[in-house]
Design an enzyme around this catalytic site. Sequence first.
Site, PDB file in Angstrom:
ATOM      1  N   ASP A  77      -1.324   6.542   6.185  1.00  0.00           N
ATOM      2  CA  ASP A  77      -2.424   5.644   5.877  1.00  0.00           C
ATOM      3  C   ASP A  77      -2.595   4.745   7.088  1.00  0.00           C
ATOM      4  OD1 ASP A  77      -4.116   3.643   5.024  1.00  0.00           O
ATOM      5  OD2 ASP A  77      -2.982   3.147   3.217  1.00  0.00           O
ATOM      6  N   TRP A 104       0.817  -1.214   0.000  1.00  0.00           N
ATOM      7  CA  TRP A 104       0.000   0.000   0.000  1.00  0.00           C
ATOM      8  C   TRP A 104       0.849   1.263   0.000  1.00  0.00           C
ATOM      9  CZ3 TRP A 104      -4.101  -1.656  -1.908  1.00  0.00           C
ATOM     10  CH2 TRP A 104      -4.595  -2.921  -1.569  1.00  0.00           C
ATOM     11  N   LYS A 113     -11.858  -1.935   7.777  1.00  0.00           N
ATOM     12  CA  LYS A 113     -11.061  -2.841   8.591  1.00  0.00           C
ATOM     13  C   LYS A 113     -11.338  -2.658  10.080  1.00  0.00           C
ATOM     14  CE  LYS A 113      -7.467  -2.718   5.053  1.00  0.00           C
ATOM     15  NZ  LYS A 113      -7.641  -4.085   4.521  1.00  0.00           N
TER      16      LYS A 113
END
Length: 361
Positions: A172, A103, A196
């Site tokens: 992030d 990511w 999540k």
Amino acid sequence: MTDRIFNFNPGPAVLPLPVLQEIQAELLNYKGSGMSIMEVSHRSKWFDDVLNDAVARTRRLLNLSDRFRVLFLQGGASMQFPMVAMNLALPGKPLDYVDTGTWSTKAIKEAQILGKDVRVVAGSKDREYTYIPETVPVNPDASYLHITSNNTIRGTQWKRFPETGGVPLVSDMSSDILSRVFDPEPFGLIYAGAQKNAGPAGVTLVILREDMLERVPADLPTMFRYTTYAEKNSLFNTPPCFAIYVVGLVLKWLEETVGGVAAMEDINRRKADLLYACIDETDFYRGTASPESRSAMNVTFRLPTPELEQKFIEEATRAGLGGLKGHRSVGGCRASIYNAMPLEGVEALVHFMKDFEKKNG
């Protein structure tokens, strides 16, 4: 509810059962409106109360000062990869990134596509992203320093955030937001896809420090400017109303039932310690992340052979333990033990793992 499994999926992930039950109870008639929350206008008082409550709870749970704005956007964390670079880059100042896995690599790529001056100042590619760098060079000329706080695929997590000496941190936090206590003040921007730890897929939480708004270029398209959403309290256009509503209920559960982020951190630590102890006490299971960098959210491990891993996943699924397959890019097994995963779920997994080893070791 006996027909529910222990859900170890990495995202969309497990939601607290009391939240699901509350959604079920008021789904057809929200607060006496005669409508579902999915039907009410985003300009109504009903949704206004939902949105403002979610903002207020986020502030309290993360101990955010008045310097921060709480926004709810669409497009997932992946949309934030270019938005961060488009909005926060300063003229003539490079963008610094730490590459710790998939990511963060994608975030770097998006900034490069935009033609920005990107510097990868540290990373862990040399050991297949199995660790978090101990030291990170901080360049005072950087527009910001971007990190990914928790790496879902490789199972690593920052234990201490870099000290940047005033350079804004951008992170992030999709997979560990609200899971532990941290100081938000060094962060210029935090973003997190909700699916999540905070709610369902479809909404992204963005926490933005006020001074970052001064950087936003006026020539960006309207929907790509943070100022667009900050000026309208996330209501410039129709937001993902149902997803925000569920996030609000998750925040309520975390605040009023669990007792806040510090209490949640203690529970998360107990869950992770229990599972890693099971992995470490035998040669049958092997953790893939370096011990000092292990994630408390995504526990990645291997078995002696790919065939045993497949058998493990299939038998675990039949035993009511779902979502244990590792990411397709790396294989193996992964147990995502986010906030809503109860301790009982980890205990059940550990019991299964020990029994599986006895039969197959």
